[in-house]
Motif scaffolding. Structure first.
Motif, PDB file in Angstrom:
ATOM      1  N   HIS A  90      38.465  11.965   3.143  1.00 29.63           N
ATOM      2  CA  HIS A  90      37.210  11.736   2.436  1.00 29.63           C
ATOM      3  C   HIS A  90      37.044  12.738   1.289  1.00 29.63           C
ATOM      4  CE1 HIS A  90      33.330   9.805   2.182  1.00 29.63           C
ATOM      5  NE2 HIS A  90      32.739  10.981   2.046  1.00 29.63           N
ATOM      6  N   ASP A  92      35.811  15.609  -0.973  1.00 30.05           N
ATOM      7  CA  ASP A  92      35.258  16.940  -0.666  1.00 30.05           C
ATOM      8  C   ASP A  92      35.662  17.478   0.701  1.00 30.05           C
ATOM      9  OD1 ASP A  92      34.099  17.443  -3.047  1.00 30.05           O
ATOM     10  OD2 ASP A  92      32.063  16.874  -2.455  1.00 30.05           O
ATOM     11  N   HIS A  93      36.529  16.799   1.413  1.00 32.31           N
ATOM     12  CA  HIS A  93      36.969  17.342   2.701  1.00 32.31           C
ATOM     13  C   HIS A  93      38.094  18.372   2.527  1.00 32.31           C
ATOM     14  CE1 HIS A  93      35.042  14.419   5.808  1.00 32.31           C
ATOM     15  NE2 HIS A  93      34.178  14.909   4.942  1.00 32.31           N
ATOM     16  N   GLY A  94      38.606  18.490   1.281  1.00 29.15           N
ATOM     17  CA  GLY A  94      39.531  19.594   1.010  1.00 29.15           C
ATOM     18  C   GLY A  94      40.971  19.202   0.726  1.00 29.15           C
ATOM     19  N   LYS A  95      41.191  17.973   0.242  1.00 25.98           N
ATOM     20  CA  LYS A  95      42.567  17.539  -0.044  1.00 25.98           C
ATOM     21  C   LYS A  95      43.207  18.419  -1.114  1.00 25.98           C
ATOM     22  CE  LYS A  95      41.062  13.399  -1.102  1.00 25.98           C
ATOM     23  NZ  LYS A  95      39.652  13.486  -0.663  1.00 25.98           N
ATOM     24  N   THR A  96      42.479  18.577  -2.236  1.00 30.64           N
ATOM     25  CA  THR A  96      43.026  19.371  -3.340  1.00 30.64           C
ATOM     26  C   THR A  96      43.224  20.818  -2.910  1.00 30.64           C
ATOM     27  OG1 THR A  96      41.679  17.951  -4.731  1.00 30.64           O
ATOM     28  CG2 THR A  96      42.738  19.828  -5.806  1.00 30.64           C
ATOM     29  N   SER A  97      42.228  21.373  -2.219  1.00 32.43           N
ATOM     30  CA  SER A  97      42.331  22.762  -1.772  1.00 32.43           C
ATOM     31  C   SER A  97      43.535  22.940  -0.851  1.00 32.43           C
ATOM     32  CB  SER A  97      41.065  23.181  -1.016  1.00 32.43           C
ATOM     33  OG  SER A  97      39.923  22.892  -1.779  1.00 32.43           O
ATOM     34  N   ASN A 189      39.965  20.508   8.738  1.00 31.65           N
ATOM     35  CA  ASN A 189      39.832  21.553   7.717  1.00 31.65           C
ATOM     36  C   ASN A 189      38.455  22.223   7.801  1.00 31.65           C
ATOM     37  OD1 ASN A 189      40.600  23.094   5.463  1.00 31.65           O
ATOM     38  ND2 ASN A 189      39.694  21.615   4.032  1.00 31.65           N
ATOM     39  N   LYS A 190      38.310  23.319   7.096  1.00 28.22           N
ATOM     40  CA  LYS A 190      37.054  24.061   6.963  1.00 28.22           C
ATOM     41  C   LYS A 190      36.601  24.661   8.290  1.00 28.22           C
ATOM     42  CE  LYS A 190      35.480  21.193   3.084  1.00 28.22           C
ATOM     43  NZ  LYS A 190      34.355  20.820   2.227  1.00 28.22           N
ATOM     44  N   ASP A 192      36.608  27.577   9.012  1.00 26.83           N
ATOM     45  CA  ASP A 192      35.924  28.854   8.752  1.00 26.83           C
ATOM     46  C   ASP A 192      34.421  28.684   8.641  1.00 26.83           C
ATOM     47  OD1 ASP A 192      35.425  28.842   5.408  1.00 26.83           O
ATOM     48  OD2 ASP A 192      36.897  27.444   6.198  1.00 26.83           O
ATOM     49  N   LYS A 193      33.969  27.465   8.436  1.00 24.27           N
ATOM     50  CA  LYS A 193      32.541  27.264   8.168  1.00 24.27           C
ATOM     51  C   LYS A 193      31.709  27.401   9.445  1.00 24.27           C
ATOM     52  CE  LYS A 193      31.255  24.779   4.274  1.00 24.27           C
ATOM     53  NZ  LYS A 193      30.766  23.495   3.719  1.00 24.27           N
ATOM     54  N   SER A 225      42.055  26.207   7.613  1.00 27.54           N
ATOM     55  CA  SER A 225      41.080  26.458   6.561  1.00 27.54           C
ATOM     56  C   SER A 225      41.846  26.588   5.257  1.00 27.54           C
ATOM     57  CB  SER A 225      40.274  27.730   6.831  1.00 27.54           C
ATOM     58  OG  SER A 225      39.658  28.153   5.629  1.00 27.54           O
ATOM     59  N   ALA A 226      41.652  25.601   4.377  1.00 24.40           N
ATOM     60  CA  ALA A 226      42.345  25.645   3.088  1.00 24.40           C
ATOM     61  C   ALA A 226      41.832  26.807   2.267  1.00 24.40           C
ATOM     62  CB  ALA A 226      42.144  24.322   2.341  1.00 24.40           C
ATOM     63  N   LYS A 227      40.545  27.093   2.436  1.00 20.04           N
ATOM     64  CA  LYS A 227      39.924  28.142   1.631  1.00 20.04           C
ATOM     65  C   LYS A 227      40.457  29.517   2.020  1.00 20.04           C
ATOM     66  CE  LYS A 227      35.398  29.869   0.303  1.00 20.04           C
ATOM     67  NZ  LYS A 227      34.085  30.038   0.928  1.00 20.04           N
TER      68      LYS A 227
END
Ligand code: GDP
Length: 481
Positions: A90, A92-97, A189-190, A192-193, A225-227
């Motif tokens: 989806h 903003d779920h972090g594909k690019t990151s 993903n994410k 860490d949030k 966590s991609a970030k």
């Protein structure tokens, strides 16, 4: 070009001048030495009550003869090859990151700080084992390729944000991957949030038969966590593990062939194409045909901007030297001989023109019965969009019940909302029809459907939808006017 005007006249026993006059009356200013393509020759001959036989050209023969030069794949020539991976999920779920994180943590040794280029694909290495990533995120590229009959992806990484869970494009991505028969690895993903809830994601995905191994299923889940770049290596490990199970192999000893990932026209360099070698080895100087274009490999550059001399299986490279810009998803083949490459390309250009003229092969309700009778199709695939989830389910249940011995009805994708472009690309790729219930196609989707010949049917009463499909299956559908 098959024959000159003079040659055709001689074979038909008519005066060349008569042919020239006929051609001129059709607006073709030609001379006796003018070459005619097959189509023109055939039409012209028919005017004089002759038939022209196309004894020519068989592209498969040319491509195969060439393969024969290097031999069939002997078992001992097949070697393990790296997996090719596409990331979907989806917005903003972090594909690019995630693509960036994977790239950043795995710069191939000795190149830290090196300049990377976005060429549409890249490869990374973990302990000497390679993975190729297509770095156009999302399923547009994936489905566009499949629509052209190309499959390049071995594994799909489904990215799901742990604080958001399964969303509409998550469902779409799952359906696209399943329709293509490609295994899915879930990257949660994410994590860490603060609001991250990986367990909830797992729970939601069980509905799609994506069940983690520790819950008794066989889907690999990886929390990342991609970030923060957490557990990226863990994800790569799992990709390599899945690849081992798939036992991916290729013969690097023959001429290179594969698919175009993306292509564009560069002002200075002419047509530039990123291609993924799937089999064989592509080398500088190789004659090449891709789609309706041909040429020789003039330069070959990897995603780190380095010039390379050759590229083996599962390697993405940017290539110059083609005569035109092929489409993403087109195949390419290296050949022994540039003349053969040109012939194949020209033949394809001709076929493309013919196909433009006769665009009828798509499944539509109107032709369903005829095609069932011919044994041409055995199932009707449907993409179903509706205004509310309740309607989706009601219409789906009613449609699926129509399956009979001759025709199985399969709903390959459903969704709430208008009919969008990706519905149409999926329909094209899967030879499906689209049924909209209390929804309409977006303008772009309507244009694409028109162009691709995809049948879209709109209804506001369930009974009507069911009645139409039932009639179509029985050959009783009234023609649409
Ligand atoms: P895409 O639309 O799927 O390509 O998503 P992006 O990669 O553009 O990410 C969307 C947003 O989520 C951006 O603001 C990212 O910084 C953020 N994001 C991506 N991955 C993570 C993560 O692992 N943790 C957190 N906290 N934010 C992330």
């Amino acid at each position: 070009d098959v024959i000159t005007v003079g040659e055709l006249a001689k074979r038909m026993g008519v005066k060349a001048n008569d042919l020239i006059r006929e051609l001129m009356s059709q607006g073709n200013m030609v001379t006796i030495n003018h070459p005619l393509d097959y189509e023109t020759a055939a039409i012209l001959a028919a005017e004089f009550n002759y038939e022209v036989e196309n004894v020519g050209f068989n592209e498969e023969t040319i491509l195969n003869v060439d393969k024969a030069a290097v031999g069939e794949d002997k078992p001992e020539d097949l070697e393990p090859r790296p997996p090719v991976v596409t990331i979907m999920g989806h917005v903003d779920h972090g594909k690019t990151s995630l693509l960036d994180a994977i790239r950043a943590t795995n710069v191939i040794a000795g190149e830290a700080g090196g300049i990377t280029q976005h060429i549409g694909a890249y490869d990374v290495e973990l302990d000497g084992r390679k993975i190729a990533f297509l770095d156009t995120p999302g399923h547009e590229a994936f489905t566009a390729m499949r629509a052209r009959g190309t499959s390049v992806t071995d594994i799909v990484i489904l990215v799901v944000a742990a604080d958001d869970g399964v969303m509409p494009q998550t469902r779409e991505a799952i359906n696209h991957a399943k329709a293509a028969g490609v295994p899915i690895i879930v990257a949660v993903n994410k994590i860490d949030k603060p609001g991250a809830n990986p367990e909830k994601v797992k729970q939601e995905l069980t509905e799609f038969e994506l069940v983690p191994e520790d819950w008794g299923g066989d889907t690999i889940f990886v929390e990342v966590s991609a970030k923060e770049k957490t557990n990226i290596d863990g994800l790569l490990e799992m990709i390599l593990l899945q690849a081992e199970v798939l036992d991916l192999k290729a013969n690097a000893k023959k001429h290179g062939c594969g698919a175009i990932v993306e292509a564009r026209l560069d002002k200075g360099r002419g047509p530039v194409a990123t291609l993924l070698v799937q089999e064989g080895t592509l080398r500088i100087g190789d004659p090449l045909v891709s789609g309706a274009h041909y040429g020789r490999v003039r330069t070959m550059t990897n995603d780190r901007g380095e010039q390379v001399q050759e590229a083996g299986p599962s390697t993405p490279v940017e290539v110059t030297g083609l005569s035109g810009v092929p489409d993403a998803g087109d195949t390419f083949n290296a050949l022994d001989d540039e003349k053969a490459a040109k012939e194949v390309a020209q033949h394809r250009a001709q076929k493309q023109r013919e196909a433009e003229l006769a665009k009828t092969s798509k499944v539509s309700l109107d032709q369903l019965y005829a095609r069932l009778q011919e044994g041409d199709v055995k199932e009707l695939k449907v993409i179903l969009k509706a205004d509310v989830q309740g309607s989706v389910e009601a219409v789906r249940d009613a449609l699926v019940k129509l399956s009979n011995d001759i025709c199985r009805l399969v709903v390959i994708h459903t969704g709430v909302g208008g009919i969008i472009e990706s519905d149409v690309t999926l329909a094209t790729a899967s030879d499906a029809i689209i049924i909209g219930f209390n929804v309409r196609p977006e303008p772009k989707a309507a244009t694409l459907a028109e162009h691709e010949g995809v049948d879209i049917r709109l209804y506001s009463i369930i009974y009507d939808a069911v009645a139409d499909v039932k009639s179509a299956m029985e050959g009783l559908l009234a023609p649409t006017l």
